[in-house]
Design a protein around this motif. Structure first.
Motif, PDB file in Angstrom:
ATOM      1  N   PHE A  88      36.235  47.064  35.174  1.00 28.53           N
ATOM      2  CA  PHE A  88      35.915  45.737  34.636  1.00 28.53           C
ATOM      3  C   PHE A  88      34.408  45.512  34.507  1.00 28.53           C
ATOM      4  CE2 PHE A  88      39.783  43.464  33.859  1.00 28.53           C
ATOM      5  CZ  PHE A  88      40.740  44.142  34.610  1.00 28.53           C
ATOM      6  N   ALA A  89      33.644  45.878  35.497  1.00 29.00           N
ATOM      7  CA  ALA A  89      32.192  45.607  35.448  1.00 29.00           C
ATOM      8  C   ALA A  89      31.546  46.167  34.173  1.00 29.00           C
ATOM      9  CB  ALA A  89      31.518  46.149  36.694  1.00 29.00           C
ATOM     10  N   PRO A  90      31.896  47.400  33.738  1.00 28.17           N
ATOM     11  CA  PRO A  90      31.231  47.936  32.537  1.00 28.17           C
ATOM     12  C   PRO A  90      31.574  47.186  31.252  1.00 28.17           C
ATOM     13  CG  PRO A  90      32.260  49.705  33.815  1.00 28.17           C
ATOM     14  CD  PRO A  90      32.766  48.416  34.380  1.00 28.17           C
ATOM     15  N   ILE A  91      32.727  46.516  31.224  1.00 24.24           N
ATOM     16  CA  ILE A  91      33.141  45.901  29.945  1.00 24.24           C
ATOM     17  C   ILE A  91      32.896  44.397  29.916  1.00 24.24           C
ATOM     18  CG2 ILE A  91      34.934  47.644  29.573  1.00 24.24           C
ATOM     19  CD1 ILE A  91      37.041  45.517  30.336  1.00 24.24           C
ATOM     20  N   ALA A  92      32.665  43.792  31.092  1.00 23.61           N
ATOM     21  CA  ALA A  92      32.665  42.328  31.134  1.00 23.61           C
ATOM     22  C   ALA A  92      31.282  41.719  30.912  1.00 23.61           C
ATOM     23  CB  ALA A  92      33.225  41.848  32.470  1.00 23.61           C
ATOM     24  N   ALA A  93      31.204  40.805  29.981  1.00 23.72           N
ATOM     25  CA  ALA A  93      29.979  40.011  29.798  1.00 23.72           C
ATOM     26  C   ALA A  93      29.993  38.865  30.812  1.00 23.72           C
ATOM     27  CB  ALA A  93      29.925  39.455  28.380  1.00 23.72           C
ATOM     28  N   SER A  94      31.173  38.343  31.091  1.00 25.04           N
ATOM     29  CA  SER A  94      31.312  37.290  32.110  1.00 25.04           C
ATOM     30  C   SER A  94      32.739  37.309  32.661  1.00 25.04           C
ATOM     31  CB  SER A  94      31.042  35.914  31.499  1.00 25.04           C
ATOM     32  OG  SER A  94      32.091  35.573  30.594  1.00 25.04           O
ATOM     33  N   ILE A  95      32.841  36.930  33.943  1.00 26.46           N
ATOM     34  CA  ILE A  95      34.161  36.812  34.575  1.00 26.46           C
ATOM     35  C   ILE A  95      34.145  35.547  35.429  1.00 26.46           C
ATOM     36  CG2 ILE A  95      35.719  37.756  36.337  1.00 26.46           C
ATOM     37  CD1 ILE A  95      35.292  40.489  35.313  1.00 26.46           C
ATOM     38  N   ASP A  96      35.140  34.731  35.260  1.00 26.79           N
ATOM     39  CA  ASP A  96      35.256  33.516  36.054  1.00 26.79           C
ATOM     40  C   ASP A  96      36.564  33.574  36.840  1.00 26.79           C
ATOM     41  OD1 ASP A  96      33.908  31.294  36.812  1.00 26.79           O
ATOM     42  OD2 ASP A  96      34.256  30.145  34.968  1.00 26.79           O
ATOM     43  N   ARG A  97      36.517  33.124  38.078  1.00 21.73           N
ATOM     44  CA  ARG A  97      37.704  33.216  38.942  1.00 21.73           C
ATOM     45  C   ARG A  97      37.975  31.869  39.598  1.00 21.73           C
ATOM     46  NH1 ARG A  97      34.892  37.595  40.393  1.00 21.73           N
ATOM     47  NH2 ARG A  97      35.846  39.616  39.959  1.00 21.73           N
ATOM     48  N   MET A 156      52.031  28.605  48.158  1.00 17.62           N
ATOM     49  CA  MET A 156      51.660  29.772  47.334  1.00 17.62           C
ATOM     50  C   MET A 156      50.326  29.523  46.639  1.00 17.62           C
ATOM     51  SD  MET A 156      55.112  31.285  45.594  1.00 17.62           S
ATOM     52  CE  MET A 156      54.161  32.633  44.911  1.00 17.62           C
ATOM     53  N   ILE A 157      49.676  30.609  46.296  1.00 17.58           N
ATOM     54  CA  ILE A 157      48.339  30.566  45.688  1.00 17.58           C
ATOM     55  C   ILE A 157      48.383  31.307  44.358  1.00 17.58           C
ATOM     56  CG2 ILE A 157      45.979  31.479  45.903  1.00 17.58           C
ATOM     57  CD1 ILE A 157      46.416  29.218  47.798  1.00 17.58           C
ATOM     58  N   ARG A 158      47.806  30.693  43.326  1.00 25.62           N
ATOM     59  CA  ARG A 158      47.629  31.440  42.076  1.00 25.62           C
ATOM     60  C   ARG A 158      46.154  31.781  41.904  1.00 25.62           C
ATOM     61  NH1 ARG A 158      50.964  29.969  36.880  1.00 25.62           N
ATOM     62  NH2 ARG A 158      52.365  31.321  38.068  1.00 25.62           N
ATOM     63  N   ASN A 159      45.887  33.060  41.772  1.00 27.00           N
ATOM     64  CA  ASN A 159      44.551  33.534  41.449  1.00 27.00           C
ATOM     65  C   ASN A 159      44.464  33.657  39.937  1.00 27.00           C
ATOM     66  OD1 ASN A 159      41.965  34.861  41.879  1.00 27.00           O
ATOM     67  ND2 ASN A 159      43.023  36.772  41.294  1.00 27.00           N
ATOM     68  N   VAL A 160      43.403  33.096  39.356  1.00 27.77           N
ATOM     69  CA  VAL A 160      43.221  33.142  37.903  1.00 27.77           C
ATOM     70  C   VAL A 160      41.876  33.787  37.613  1.00 27.77           C
ATOM     71  CG1 VAL A 160      42.961  31.743  35.807  1.00 27.77           C
ATOM     72  CG2 VAL A 160      44.567  31.028  37.583  1.00 27.77           C
ATOM     73  N   VAL A 161      41.878  34.765  36.727  1.00 26.73           N
ATOM     74  CA  VAL A 161      40.638  35.427  36.316  1.00 26.73           C
ATOM     75  C   VAL A 161      40.568  35.348  34.799  1.00 26.73           C
ATOM     76  CG1 VAL A 161      39.368  37.616  36.243  1.00 26.73           C
ATOM     77  CG2 VAL A 161      40.725  37.024  38.269  1.00 26.73           C
ATOM     78  N   VAL A 162      39.440  34.879  34.285  1.00 23.09           N
ATOM     79  CA  VAL A 162      39.240  34.776  32.834  1.00 23.09           C
ATOM     80  C   VAL A 162      37.927  35.466  32.507  1.00 23.09           C
ATOM     81  CG1 VAL A 162      38.691  33.143  30.979  1.00 23.09           C
ATOM     82  CG2 VAL A 162      40.570  32.648  32.551  1.00 23.09           C
ATOM     83  N   GLY A 163      37.950  36.336  31.502  1.00 23.37           N
ATOM     84  CA  GLY A 163      36.731  37.087  31.203  1.00 23.37           C
ATOM     85  C   GLY A 163      36.424  37.200  29.727  1.00 23.37           C
ATOM     86  N   ARG A 164      35.159  37.486  29.469  1.00 24.27           N
ATOM     87  CA  ARG A 164      34.679  37.787  28.111  1.00 24.27           C
ATOM     88  C   ARG A 164      34.072  39.175  28.140  1.00 24.27           C
ATOM     89  NH1 ARG A 164      34.133  33.214  24.730  1.00 24.27           N
ATOM     90  NH2 ARG A 164      34.961  31.371  25.799  1.00 24.27           N
ATOM     91  N   VAL A 165      34.296  39.952  27.070  1.00 20.04           N
ATOM     92  CA  VAL A 165      33.826  41.339  27.075  1.00 20.04           C
ATOM     93  C   VAL A 165      32.529  41.479  26.295  1.00 20.04           C
ATOM     94  CG1 VAL A 165      36.139  42.279  27.392  1.00 20.04           C
ATOM     95  CG2 VAL A 165      35.248  41.976  25.065  1.00 20.04           C
ATOM     96  N   ARG A 166      31.782  42.525  26.619  1.00 18.61           N
ATOM     97  CA  ARG A 166      30.534  42.821  25.919  1.00 18.61           C
ATOM     98  C   ARG A 166      30.832  43.226  24.478  1.00 18.61           C
ATOM     99  NH1 ARG A 166      26.999  43.730  30.389  1.00 18.61           N
ATOM    100  NH2 ARG A 166      28.191  44.437  32.219  1.00 18.61           N
ATOM    101  N   GLU A 167      29.856  43.017  23.621  1.00 24.49           N
ATOM    102  CA  GLU A 167      29.944  43.414  22.210  1.00 24.49           C
ATOM    103  C   GLU A 167      30.378  44.885  22.103  1.00 24.49           C
ATOM    104  OE1 GLU A 167      29.616  41.680  18.572  1.00 24.49           O
ATOM    105  OE2 GLU A 167      28.559  40.756  20.258  1.00 24.49           O
ATOM    106  N   GLY A 168      31.337  45.168  21.209  1.00 23.85           N
ATOM    107  CA  GLY A 168      31.668  46.558  20.900  1.00 23.85           C
ATOM    108  C   GLY A 168      32.641  47.231  21.847  1.00 23.85           C
ATOM    109  N   VAL A 169      33.124  46.521  22.863  1.00 23.23           N
ATOM    110  CA  VAL A 169      34.088  47.132  23.784  1.00 23.23           C
ATOM    111  C   VAL A 169      35.446  47.197  23.082  1.00 23.23           C
ATOM    112  CG1 VAL A 169      35.371  46.836  25.945  1.00 23.23           C
ATOM    113  CG2 VAL A 169      32.911  46.346  25.876  1.00 23.23           C
TER     114      VAL A 169
END
Lengths: 100, 100
Positions: free
Chosen positions: B82-91, B1-14
């Protein structure tokens, strides 16, 4: 329930075995009075630009997570095994749906 | 089995509601022929400097993950929510121990 998620990138030239040893140390970690389920591993290379390693650990409560977070052996592993290899580490804890 | 992990930071004011709506869209996502278990949420504020949101999704195989990764509705959610709110996304995707 709470899921703790850790995602990291390693410094240039760090061998995979060294990353695996750090992850294994956390797999083997026990914390008195705290039940938790920790899984982790290195990136499978399925996408460009991925992070290099990740861990997820599930706790019954925020309090249980706090005890784990402050645990001396846990922090020794952080200091001695992860800090030397990590270029960056990102963490987050989020609530799991009821029934985890 | 595979676990996909996504961690993100949002832009200011979202606003948190906008982040929640994006996560909910992925909770509701189904991909034909692919069984997967996705959980996600926003940071509980238990530590300084944490990321802002995370998702984990478990798949029976790397192939199942690839189909999910390429799914048109999944990529619409990525682009539009996600693209409009994310300052960064790591996978990252890592292997779960047998019996997941």
């Amino acid at each position: 329930m709470i899921r703790n998620v850790v995602v990291g990138r390693v410094r240039e030239g760090v061998p995979a075995e060294q990353v695996e040893a750090a992850i294994q140390a956390l797999r083997d970690l026990t914390v008195e009075g705290v039940e938790f389920r920790l899984v982790g591993g290195q990136d499978r290379g399925l996408r460009e630009g991925n992070a290099h390693f990740a861990l997820t650990a599930d706790f019954v409560s925020e309090e249980a997570y706090r005890i784990y977070d402050a645990d001396p052996e846990h922090n020794r592993i952080r200091r001695e095994l992860f800090a030397p290899i990590a270029a960056s580490i990102d963490r987050i804890q989020f609530a799991l749906p009821d029934g985890g």
